[in-house]
Scaffold this motif. Sequence first.
Motif, PDB file in Angstrom:
ATOM      1  N   LYS A 187       0.834  -1.210   0.000  1.00 10.47           N
ATOM      2  CA  LYS A 187       0.000   0.000   0.000  1.00 10.47           C
ATOM      3  C   LYS A 187       0.865   1.254   0.000  1.00 10.47           C
ATOM      4  O   LYS A 187       1.785   1.398   0.786  1.00 10.47           O
ATOM      5  N   CYS A 188       0.530   2.135  -0.917  1.00 14.18           N
ATOM      6  CA  CYS A 188       1.260   3.387  -1.105  1.00 14.18           C
ATOM      7  C   CYS A 188       0.400   4.537  -0.586  1.00 14.18           C
ATOM      8  O   CYS A 188      -0.587   4.915  -1.221  1.00 14.18           O
ATOM      9  N   ASP A 189       0.772   5.061   0.571  1.00 10.77           N
ATOM     10  CA  ASP A 189       0.005   6.153   1.168  1.00 10.77           C
ATOM     11  C   ASP A 189       0.023   7.408   0.293  1.00 10.77           C
ATOM     12  O   ASP A 189      -0.964   8.147   0.240  1.00 10.77           O
TER      13      ASP A 189
ATOM     14  N   GLU B 144      -2.517   7.010  -2.487  1.00 11.08           N
ATOM     15  CA  GLU B 144      -3.854   7.061  -1.872  1.00 11.08           C
ATOM     16  C   GLU B 144      -4.242   8.517  -1.602  1.00 11.08           C
ATOM     17  O   GLU B 144      -5.379   8.914  -1.867  1.00 11.08           O
TER      18      GLU B 144
END
Length: 157
Positions: A71-73, A76
């Motif tokens: 997951k790439c904040d 996002e």
Amino acid sequence: MKTLSDAFEHTLQDIYYAEQQLAKAMPKLQDAANGKKLKDAIGDHLEETRTQVKTLEQVFKSIGKKASGEKCDAIEGLLKETDGILEEASGTAKNAALVAACQAVEHYEIARYGTLREWAKVLGHDEAHDLLSGILDQEKAANSKLTGLAVSAINEQ
């Protein structure tokens, strides 16, 4: 992460996730855009993004790893900001804000791919270096195209 190799793999997972999320989000942006030039530019980059996902899978393979995302904040956050634009903007401001949001994504990708490419070189991952250089060139070209659209997308309405 303790080594450059760890950082490389983590960042590769990050951008792989980011590209997959962008491929999912871009059709909505294309639908929301006003004017043929901007719609076409987003559509063209969507196809390029799908190809980049496959290229990243080749990068993973070239370093002996299975392709996986983390997951790439950052992406996002950029996509959340873009959703806000779609809800709030209208008229001339909408296309201008969409182009700006797309450029923010391109700048993030340019930074990531530039770093990954250099790390691949240092780590001796020659094939990965070449593949990442190709993606970096595509992202720079997309950013340049968006710069050209910044004014014409507004005037087309």
